[in-house]
Design a protein around this motif. Structure first.
Motif, PDB file in Angstrom:
ATOM      1  N   PHE A  78      60.219   2.341  56.934  1.00 40.60           N
ATOM      2  CA  PHE A  78      60.088   3.513  56.305  1.00 40.60           C
ATOM      3  C   PHE A  78      60.641   4.822  57.212  1.00 40.60           C
ATOM      4  CE2 PHE A  78      58.632   0.852  52.974  1.00 40.60           C
ATOM      5  CZ  PHE A  78      59.443   0.695  52.272  1.00 40.60           C
ATOM      6  N   PHE A  81      63.906   5.423  58.678  1.00 47.45           N
ATOM      7  CA  PHE A  81      65.136   5.262  58.072  1.00 47.45           C
ATOM      8  C   PHE A  81      65.702   7.114  57.800  1.00 47.45           C
ATOM      9  CE2 PHE A  81      66.954   5.758  53.530  1.00 47.45           C
ATOM     10  CZ  PHE A  81      68.070   5.028  53.863  1.00 47.45           C
ATOM     11  N   LEU A  83      66.312  10.342  55.963  1.00 48.03           N
ATOM     12  CA  LEU A  83      66.932  10.762  54.253  1.00 48.03           C
ATOM     13  C   LEU A  83      68.137  12.226  55.406  1.00 48.03           C
ATOM     14  CD1 LEU A  83      63.996  10.210  53.075  1.00 48.03           C
ATOM     15  CD2 LEU A  83      66.605   8.745  52.391  1.00 48.03           C
ATOM     16  N   LEU A  96      69.563   8.137  47.997  1.00 45.40           N
ATOM     17  CA  LEU A  96      68.753   7.858  49.397  1.00 45.40           C
ATOM     18  C   LEU A  96      67.652   7.773  48.917  1.00 45.40           C
ATOM     19  CD1 LEU A  96      71.365   7.926  52.297  1.00 45.40           C
ATOM     20  CD2 LEU A  96      70.698   6.170  51.053  1.00 45.40           C
ATOM     21  N   GLN A  97      67.152   9.337  48.610  1.00 48.69           N
ATOM     22  CA  GLN A  97      65.635  10.250  48.225  1.00 48.69           C
ATOM     23  C   GLN A  97      65.420   9.014  47.316  1.00 48.69           C
ATOM     24  OE1 GLN A  97      66.939  13.492  47.984  1.00 48.69           O
ATOM     25  NE2 GLN A  97      66.381  14.549  50.241  1.00 48.69           N
ATOM     26  N   TYR A 100      64.645   5.575  48.546  1.00 46.48           N
ATOM     27  CA  TYR A 100      63.511   5.187  48.901  1.00 46.48           C
ATOM     28  C   TYR A 100      61.849   5.093  48.933  1.00 46.48           C
ATOM     29  CZ  TYR A 100      60.776   7.120  53.530  1.00 46.48           C
ATOM     30  OH  TYR A 100      59.935   7.259  54.321  1.00 46.48           O
ATOM     31  N   LEU A 127      66.027  -0.550  53.837  1.00 46.14           N
ATOM     32  CA  LEU A 127      64.873  -0.770  52.674  1.00 46.14           C
ATOM     33  C   LEU A 127      64.531  -1.618  53.067  1.00 46.14           C
ATOM     34  CD1 LEU A 127      66.385   2.285  50.803  1.00 46.14           C
ATOM     35  CD2 LEU A 127      64.380   2.400  52.323  1.00 46.14           C
TER      36      LEU A 127
END
Length: 450
Positions: A78, A81, A83, A96-97, A100, A127
């Motif tokens: 995480f 990743f 964003l 995406l947010q 996530y 993810l």
């Protein structure tokens, strides 16, 4: 520095954390963001909550990782990743947010099933692997397999010299505390494959065993027996991710054409100058045009056609509209026609990974399209056909569109003109002032005589 929960979560101390049983700092996610200024290198990064349960010893993590097929995805966490990828439309960033946040919650408390849909390269696998790596850190067994690899594992169990039998392999995958099945739908859809996948997923479905599935095909494309399990809303959380392939190196070129906001970021309605050395007629014209553009930015419906000589402020007004809408999370493309045609032509290159139809669909569907400097009727047939196709699609669907030009009506392509003449859909604005540079110098120089 004190950590703070992710946006939208409970404030520290207001609830009891489901992970540690203490007053909540992380709202049960296991991670916090630190309250840092936006220019700090750690701004936006995730840090493990100070109250998070102890992680498993490294030797135990290594043992579990070796059995999980996650070794090659050890860097997919995480924390890694991204964003904030450049050149994303707002709708991409929003999905995406959302994905996530949902994946992070699932990782902190794996319950039920999580299905992530999206095109290749949007971040589904990252993810999914991050969920698996979080489980490994806690010392929880996990298995990560693509659907084709899972079927290969089962087939190997039929071989007489294989140490682990089919039954043992199937039982292990069936009962693993967390199963992550990547790329469901890419397997060979033979009767045997469908049957084995159904047996596995049905077993886990009945027992509600935590399962993560990623796929790049639609629900309708799955076999009905699988679809009934994978899309059971009583058990499954479905996340749809819409973002371009982050691995496509050459996407940046055409995104940059559309999102060169550094050139336009400073242009607003507040700094559009209608007064400097303006005649009474120019002041009236500029003020009325400014007011109409502000009205359009507040409620973008229909089309605006803005005509006027070069340098009178057409681009400034368009950028002010675009910046206003972009601040409200609306997706905007603002580009001049010549640059757009160069981008469309570039899709024929073997080095470019974005195809023409994908790009055209973006232009068809974007919340607001601003096309500057319409080309004249002497442009090539290819350019006129592509431009008409884009504008006609948006005209038929009544999609908000702004067109600017220094040309007169008689210089435009007749098919495009036929759309612009529809005054039920198109609002005409004509800027009749001198170019701003001449107004600023209080000059009445006739540029046509130079």
């Amino acid at each position: 520095m004190q950590g703070e929960g992710l946006p939208g979560d409970s404030q520290p101390g207001t609830t009891i954390c489901a992970l540690c049983g203490k007053p909540s700092i992380c709202a049960g996610l296991g991670y916090v963001r630190r309250a840092l200024p936006t220019d700090h290198p750690d701004f936006g990064r995730l840090f493990r909550c100070a109250n998070a349960p102890e992680i498993a010893p490294p030797i135990e993590q290594d043992r579990l990782r070796a059995a999980s097929n996650l070794a090659i995805y050890a860097d997919k966490t995480f924390e890694t990743f991204d964003l904030n990828r450049p050149y994303l439309f707002q709708r991409h960033r929003s999905t995406l947010q959302s994905a996530y946040a949902i994946a992070l919650r699932f990782a902190s408390q794996p319950q039920g099933w999580l299905v992530m849909e999206g095109t290749p390269g949007c971040g589904k696998t990252h993810l999914a692997a991050a969920i698996g790596n979080a489980a490994l850190m806690r010392g929880a067994p996990v298995m990560f397999l693509t659907a084709p690899d899972l079927l290969d594992e089962l087939r190997r169990g039929y071989q007489p010299d294989e140490e682990i039998s089919y039954d043992d392999t199937f039982e292990y995958l069936r009962d693993i505390p967390l199963l992550i099945l990547d790329d469901l739908g890419t397997e060979n859809p033979s009767a045997w494959a469908v049957e084995k996948l159904f047996q596995l997923l049905n077993y886990r479905h009945i027992r509600r065993l935590p399962t993560v599935i990623t796929t790049n095909i639609s629900a309708d494309a799955l076999m009905p027996r699988l679809r009934s399990r994978v899309y059971d809303r009583t058990l499954v959380t479905i996340v749809r991710m819409d973002a371009p392939d982050y691995r496509a190196d050459h996407q940046e070129a055409w995104y940059h054409t559309f999102f060169d906001w550094e050139r336009y970021r400073h242009l607003s309605f507040a700094n559009f100058d209608v007064h400097t050395h303006s005649t009474a007629e120019e002041l009236d014209n500029l003020s009325a045009t400014l007011a109409r553009c502000q009205q359009y930015a507040a409620d973008p419906r229909g089309w605006l056609y803005i005509q006027g000589p070069h340098g009178v402020g057409k681009t400034h007004l368009c950028a002010a509209i675009a910046n206003t809408l972009y601040a409200r999370d609306r997706d905007v493309i603002m580009t001049d026609v010549s640059a757009l045609m160069d981008v469309l032509r570039s899709t024929f290159s073997k080095e470019i990974t974005v195809n023409l139809n994908t790009l055209l669909k973006t232009l068809f569907d974007i919340d607001l399209l601003i096309l500057e400097d319409l080309v004249n009727a002497d442009a090539s047939a290819w350019v006129r056909e592509k431009l008409f196709r884009i504008l006609d699609h948006r005209y038929v669907l009544d999609k908000p569109t702004i067109v600017t030009t220094a040309l007169s009506f008689r210089e435009l392509d007749k098919r495009i003109l036929s759309r612009l003449l529809d005054q039920e859909k198109v609002d005409w604005l004509t800027i009749g002032s001198r170019p701003y540079v001449l107004r600023r110098q209080n000059s009445y120089l006739d540029l046509n005589k130079l």
